[in-house]
Design a protein around this motif. Structure first.
Motif, PDB file in Angstrom:
ATOM      1  N   SER A  96       0.973  -1.113   0.070  1.00 36.56           N
ATOM      2  CA  SER A  96      -0.016  -0.157  -0.167  1.00 36.56           C
ATOM      3  C   SER A  96       0.850   1.198  -0.037  1.00 36.56           C
ATOM      4  O   SER A  96       1.370   1.642   1.033  1.00 36.56           O
ATOM      5  CB  SER A  96      -0.762  -0.019   1.242  1.00 36.56           C
ATOM      6  OG  SER A  96      -1.698   1.224   1.379  1.00 36.56           O
ATOM      7  N   ARG A  99       4.334   4.311   7.609  1.00 35.37           N
ATOM      8  CA  ARG A  99       5.666   3.498   7.759  1.00 35.37           C
ATOM      9  C   ARG A  99       6.418   4.342   8.220  1.00 35.37           C
ATOM     10  O   ARG A  99       7.622   3.872   9.366  1.00 35.37           O
ATOM     11  CB  ARG A  99       6.166   2.711   6.411  1.00 35.37           C
ATOM     12  CG  ARG A  99       4.881   1.637   6.108  1.00 35.37           C
ATOM     13  CD  ARG A  99       5.475   0.938   4.885  1.00 35.37           C
ATOM     14  NE  ARG A  99       5.290   1.601   3.812  1.00 35.37           N
ATOM     15  CZ  ARG A  99       4.315   1.432   2.840  1.00 35.37           C
ATOM     16  NH1 ARG A  99       3.186   0.726   3.202  1.00 35.37           N
ATOM     17  NH2 ARG A  99       4.419   1.997   1.819  1.00 35.37           N
ATOM     18  N   PHE A 116      -0.116  -7.785  13.382  1.00 37.01           N
ATOM     19  CA  PHE A 116      -0.303  -7.977  12.063  1.00 37.01           C
ATOM     20  C   PHE A 116       1.056  -7.667  11.027  1.00 37.01           C
ATOM     21  O   PHE A 116       0.674  -6.714  10.080  1.00 37.01           O
ATOM     22  CB  PHE A 116      -1.670  -7.053  11.389  1.00 37.01           C
ATOM     23  CG  PHE A 116      -2.925  -7.433  12.558  1.00 37.01           C
ATOM     24  CD1 PHE A 116      -3.623  -8.644  12.124  1.00 37.01           C
ATOM     25  CD2 PHE A 116      -2.990  -6.538  13.630  1.00 37.01           C
ATOM     26  CE1 PHE A 116      -4.866  -8.651  12.841  1.00 37.01           C
ATOM     27  CE2 PHE A 116      -4.145  -6.772  14.294  1.00 37.01           C
ATOM     28  CZ  PHE A 116      -5.165  -8.223  13.824  1.00 37.01           C
ATOM     29  N   TYR A 171       6.001  -4.380   7.275  1.00 41.71           N
ATOM     30  CA  TYR A 171       5.832  -2.900   6.752  1.00 41.71           C
ATOM     31  C   TYR A 171       6.196  -2.027   7.937  1.00 41.71           C
ATOM     32  O   TYR A 171       6.784  -0.885   7.583  1.00 41.71           O
ATOM     33  CB  TYR A 171       4.160  -2.703   6.490  1.00 41.71           C
ATOM     34  CG  TYR A 171       3.808  -3.756   5.368  1.00 41.71           C
ATOM     35  CD1 TYR A 171       3.683  -3.585   4.066  1.00 41.71           C
ATOM     36  CD2 TYR A 171       2.990  -4.960   5.922  1.00 41.71           C
ATOM     37  CE1 TYR A 171       3.017  -4.593   3.194  1.00 41.71           C
ATOM     38  CE2 TYR A 171       2.189  -5.558   4.993  1.00 41.71           C
ATOM     39  CZ  TYR A 171       2.314  -5.379   3.582  1.00 41.71           C
ATOM     40  OH  TYR A 171       1.831  -6.354   2.825  1.00 41.71           O
ATOM     41  N   ILE A 208       4.236 -10.883  14.308  1.00 41.15           N
ATOM     42  CA  ILE A 208       3.207 -12.064  14.203  1.00 41.15           C
ATOM     43  C   ILE A 208       2.754 -11.932  12.959  1.00 41.15           C
ATOM     44  O   ILE A 208       2.144 -10.850  12.577  1.00 41.15           O
ATOM     45  CB  ILE A 208       2.206 -11.936  15.541  1.00 41.15           C
ATOM     46  CG1 ILE A 208       2.699 -11.878  16.849  1.00 41.15           C
ATOM     47  CG2 ILE A 208       1.326 -13.356  15.336  1.00 41.15           C
ATOM     48  CD1 ILE A 208       1.769 -11.555  17.869  1.00 41.15           C
ATOM     49  N   ASN A 216      -0.310 -15.499   7.664  1.00 42.86           N
ATOM     50  CA  ASN A 216      -0.158 -15.935   6.024  1.00 42.86           C
ATOM     51  C   ASN A 216       1.019 -16.474   6.015  1.00 42.86           C
ATOM     52  O   ASN A 216       2.217 -15.837   5.912  1.00 42.86           O
ATOM     53  CB  ASN A 216      -0.549 -15.000   5.375  1.00 42.86           C
ATOM     54  CG  ASN A 216      -0.386 -15.208   3.895  1.00 42.86           C
ATOM     55  OD1 ASN A 216      -0.193 -16.405   3.433  1.00 42.86           O
ATOM     56  ND2 ASN A 216      -0.379 -14.277   2.819  1.00 42.86           N
ATOM     57  N   ALA A 234       3.303 -14.399   3.514  1.00 40.49           N
ATOM     58  CA  ALA A 234       3.813 -12.984   4.186  1.00 40.49           C
ATOM     59  C   ALA A 234       4.992 -13.373   5.079  1.00 40.49           C
ATOM     60  O   ALA A 234       5.899 -12.713   5.125  1.00 40.49           O
ATOM     61  CB  ALA A 234       2.600 -12.391   4.585  1.00 40.49           C
ATOM     62  N   ASP A 245      -1.830 -17.270  14.147  1.00 44.10           N
ATOM     63  CA  ASP A 245      -2.786 -16.040  14.406  1.00 44.10           C
ATOM     64  C   ASP A 245      -2.497 -15.606  15.778  1.00 44.10           C
ATOM     65  O   ASP A 245      -1.986 -16.460  16.687  1.00 44.10           O
ATOM     66  CB  ASP A 245      -4.190 -17.221  14.337  1.00 44.10           C
ATOM     67  CG  ASP A 245      -5.464 -16.050  14.740  1.00 44.10           C
ATOM     68  OD1 ASP A 245      -5.289 -15.213  15.502  1.00 44.10           O
ATOM     69  OD2 ASP A 245      -6.299 -16.361  13.798  1.00 44.10           O
ATOM     70  N   ARG A 259      -3.991 -14.586  17.920  1.00 49.91           N
ATOM     71  CA  ARG A 259      -4.922 -14.876  19.307  1.00 49.91           C
ATOM     72  C   ARG A 259      -4.295 -16.150  19.749  1.00 49.91           C
ATOM     73  O   ARG A 259      -4.857 -16.468  20.815  1.00 49.91           O
ATOM     74  CB  ARG A 259      -6.267 -14.965  18.690  1.00 49.91           C
ATOM     75  CG  ARG A 259      -7.057 -13.807  18.354  1.00 49.91           C
ATOM     76  CD  ARG A 259      -8.201 -13.726  17.682  1.00 49.91           C
ATOM     77  NE  ARG A 259      -8.129 -14.374  16.332  1.00 49.91           N
ATOM     78  CZ  ARG A 259      -8.927 -14.182  15.171  1.00 49.91           C
ATOM     79  NH1 ARG A 259     -10.023 -13.788  15.358  1.00 49.91           N
ATOM     80  NH2 ARG A 259      -8.675 -14.987  14.069  1.00 49.91           N
ATOM     81  N   TYR A 268      -4.057  -3.097  10.782  1.00 52.75           N
ATOM     82  CA  TYR A 268      -5.133  -4.188  10.352  1.00 52.75           C
ATOM     83  C   TYR A 268      -6.441  -3.348  10.254  1.00 52.75           C
ATOM     84  O   TYR A 268      -6.659  -2.604  11.136  1.00 52.75           O
ATOM     85  CB  TYR A 268      -5.439  -5.574  10.906  1.00 52.75           C
ATOM     86  CG  TYR A 268      -6.032  -6.521  10.394  1.00 52.75           C
ATOM     87  CD1 TYR A 268      -5.796  -6.913   9.004  1.00 52.75           C
ATOM     88  CD2 TYR A 268      -7.239  -6.743  11.024  1.00 52.75           C
ATOM     89  CE1 TYR A 268      -6.409  -8.090   8.832  1.00 52.75           C
ATOM     90  CE2 TYR A 268      -7.866  -8.001  10.426  1.00 52.75           C
ATOM     91  CZ  TYR A 268      -7.589  -8.386   9.259  1.00 52.75           C
ATOM     92  OH  TYR A 268      -8.237  -9.340   8.730  1.00 52.75           O
ATOM     93  N   PHE A 292      -9.732  -7.389  17.987  1.00 45.55           N
ATOM     94  CA  PHE A 292      -8.702  -8.185  18.490  1.00 45.55           C
ATOM     95  C   PHE A 292      -7.946  -7.322  19.671  1.00 45.55           C
ATOM     96  O   PHE A 292      -7.069  -7.401  20.187  1.00 45.55           O
ATOM     97  CB  PHE A 292      -7.387  -7.888  17.446  1.00 45.55           C
ATOM     98  CG  PHE A 292      -7.674  -8.718  15.958  1.00 45.55           C
ATOM     99  CD1 PHE A 292      -7.264 -10.355  16.049  1.00 45.55           C
ATOM    100  CD2 PHE A 292      -8.621  -8.632  15.281  1.00 45.55           C
ATOM    101  CE1 PHE A 292      -7.608 -11.062  15.147  1.00 45.55           C
ATOM    102  CE2 PHE A 292      -8.930  -9.187  13.900  1.00 45.55           C
ATOM    103  CZ  PHE A 292      -8.332 -10.692  14.152  1.00 45.55           C
TER     104      PHE A 292
HETATM  105  N1  SAM Z   1      -0.395  -2.573   7.712  1.00 44.95           N
HETATM  106  C1  SAM Z   1      -0.163  -2.914   6.548  1.00 44.95           C
HETATM  107  C2  SAM Z   1       0.699  -1.905   5.592  1.00 44.95           C
HETATM  108  O1  SAM Z   1       0.930  -0.891   6.122  1.00 44.95           O
HETATM  109  O2  SAM Z   1       0.323  -1.759   4.449  1.00 44.95           O
HETATM  110  C3  SAM Z   1      -1.289  -3.470   5.856  1.00 44.95           C
HETATM  111  C4  SAM Z   1      -2.061  -4.473   6.667  1.00 44.95           C
HETATM  112  S1  SAM Z   1      -1.014  -6.144   6.679  1.00 44.95           S
HETATM  113  C5  SAM Z   1      -1.478  -6.712   4.817  1.00 44.95           C
HETATM  114  C6  SAM Z   1      -2.207  -7.229   7.555  1.00 44.95           C
HETATM  115  C7  SAM Z   1      -1.573  -8.481   7.757  1.00 44.95           C
HETATM  116  O3  SAM Z   1      -2.332  -9.067   8.956  1.00 44.95           O
HETATM  117  C8  SAM Z   1      -1.670  -9.589   6.494  1.00 44.95           C
HETATM  118  O4  SAM Z   1      -0.450  -9.969   6.139  1.00 44.95           O
HETATM  119  C9  SAM Z   1      -2.500 -10.656   7.277  1.00 44.95           C
HETATM  120  O5  SAM Z   1      -1.975 -11.849   6.810  1.00 44.95           O
HETATM  121  C10 SAM Z   1      -2.020 -10.581   8.678  1.00 44.95           C
HETATM  122  N2  SAM Z   1      -3.068 -11.081   9.676  1.00 44.95           N
HETATM  123  C11 SAM Z   1      -4.738 -11.214   9.594  1.00 44.95           C
HETATM  124  N3  SAM Z   1      -5.116 -11.601  10.569  1.00 44.95           N
HETATM  125  C12 SAM Z   1      -4.175 -11.954  11.413  1.00 44.95           C
HETATM  126  C13 SAM Z   1      -4.298 -12.655  12.549  1.00 44.95           C
HETATM  127  N4  SAM Z   1      -5.205 -13.020  13.219  1.00 44.95           N
HETATM  128  N5  SAM Z   1      -2.981 -12.864  13.055  1.00 44.95           N
HETATM  129  C14 SAM Z   1      -1.660 -12.520  12.692  1.00 44.95           C
HETATM  130  N6  SAM Z   1      -1.796 -11.952  11.406  1.00 44.95           N
HETATM  131  C15 SAM Z   1      -2.878 -11.931  10.661  1.00 44.95           C
END
Ligand code: SAM
Length: 261
Positions: free
Chosen positions: A92, A99, A116, A121, A138, A141, A144, A166, A168, A183, A190
Motif C-alpha cells: 500500500s 511506515r 499483523f 511493513y 506476528i 499468512n 507473508a 494467528d 490470538r 489491520y 483483536f
Molecule cells: N499495515 C499494512 C501496511 O502498512 O501496508 C497492511 C496490513 S497487513 C497486509 C495485514 C496482515 O495481517 C496480513 O499480512 C494478514 O495476513 C495478517 N493477519 C490477518 N489476520 C491475522 C491474525 N489473526 N493474526 C496474525 N496475522 C494476521
C-alpha cells in the motif's frame, strides 16, 4: 530524524500506476501504447493489473500480468528493503507516511508486538531506526511470513522475532510496551488480545477504517469499552489520518496510552 532516500516508488497521476521495486502495478486494463509508455518511462520488468480491491483476511491481491512474468521484487523505501511477490502480497503506497512515522515511534528500552506484521511493513523500519530491545512480529499468512523472515535478514536486523501464527494463539502476556494493530476491518475484535500483550502501562496503535462523520468518536468509544473490559484506563490519545479509504471513509490510527487499574 533520517531523510527519505532511495524510495523507488513512483506514481504517475495520468497513467495511475505505482512502481514497487521493478514491478509496476496498475488498476485498469492498458492498451499496447500505454504498456509501451510505462515500460519506457519506468524500465520495469513486469506490469501487473490488480483486478479487484484487496480484501480478505490475508489481504492477497487478484492480478493479471500485462507484461513480463516475474512478480517477485525488492522494494527500497526509507533505507529499508522489502522483498515481496506483488502477485501474492499487497503493497500500500498510501501507508508510506505511517511506515515512516512508525520508524521513529519506539526506543531502545521497549519491547514491541506487531500483531499483523505482514512482510514487515512497520516492523522493519521500526526495528531499524528505533532500535527497540525486541519486536515480536506476528503473521498468520505463511507467504507473508516467508517474506517477513527474508526482510529481517535483508535488513540485517537482530532485534526481531518472527512468529508464524494467528495472533490470538500467541501466548505472550504483559510483555509489550507498545502494540501495533496495522489491520483494518474488525480490528476492535483483536483488542482483548492487545491488552493481554500490553504491560501495566503502554501504547496501542489502533487502526480503523471509519466514516468521516464518526471519525473522532467511534474508535475512542471502542478503545474505552475494551480498556474497561480489560481493567485498563485510557490515559491519552492522538488520532492520525493515514489515507482516504473510500468516499467519506478514512483509514485512521489512534495512538492510545493505557494504564492498568
Ligand atoms: N499495515 C499494512 C501496511 O502498512 O501496508 C497492511 C496490513 S497487513 C497486509 C495485514 C496482515 O495481517 C496480513 O499480512 C494478514 O495476513 C495478517 N493477519 C490477518 N489476520 C491475522 C491474525 N489473526 N493474526 C496474525 N496475522 C494476521
Amino acid at each position: 530524524m533520517c531523510k527519505i532516500f532511495n524510495s523507488y516508488i513512483e506514481k504517475d497521476e495520468i497513467m495511475k500506476y505505482q512502481k514497487v521495486g521493478d514491478v509496476v502495478i496498475v488498476k485498469k486494463e492498458l492498451n499496447k501504447d500505454e504498456i509501451n509508455e510505462i515500460i519506457n518511462k519506468t524500465k520495469c520488468k513486469t506490469i501487473v493489473l490488480y483486478t479487484t480491491q484487496i480484501t480478505g483476511e490475508f489481504r492477497a491481491p487478484h492480478i493479471k500480468i500485462l507484461y513480463g512474468s516475474e512478480t517477485e521484487t525488492i522494494h527500497k523505501e526509507y533505507g529499508c528493503l522489502f522483498k515481496l511477490d506483488v502477485s501474492k502480497i499487497m503493497w500500500s503506497q498510501g501507508n508510506i507516511k505511517e511506515r515512516v512515522r512508525m520508524a521513529h515511534i519506539s526506543n531502545e528500552n521497549e519491547t514491541v508486538i506487531d500483531m499483523f506484521a505482514g512482510i514487515g511493513y512497520f516492523t522493519i523500519p521500526l526495528a531499524k531506526y528505533s532500535k527497540p530491545k525486541l519486536v515480536y512480529a506476528i503473521e498468520k499468512n505463511p507467504i507473508a511470513y516467508h517474506y517477513l523472515c527474508e526482510n529481517i535478514k535483508l535488513n540485517k536486523l537482530n532485534n526481531v522475532t518472527p512468529i508464524l501464527s494467528d495472533n490470538r494463539e500467541v501466548k505472550l502476556k504483559d510483555v509489550a510496551d507498545r502494540v501495533i494493530m496495522g489491520y483494518v476491518h474488525k480490528t476492535h475484535k483483536f483488542l482483548d488480545k492487545a491488552f493481554e500483550f500490553l504491560k501495566d502501562r503502554g501504547v496501542i496503535h489502533y487502526h480503523e477504517t471509519v466514516a468521516e462523520k464518526i471519525m473522532f468518536e467511534r474508535p475512542i468509544e471502542r478503545l474505552k469499552f475494551y480498556s474497561k473490559k480489560n481493567n485498563y484506563k485510557l490515559l491519552n490519545y492522538k488520532i492520525v489520518k493515514i489515507k482516504k479509504y473510500a468516499p467519506g471513509v478514512w483509514h485512521i490510527v489512534v495512538d492510545a496510552e493505557f494504564k492498568k487499574l
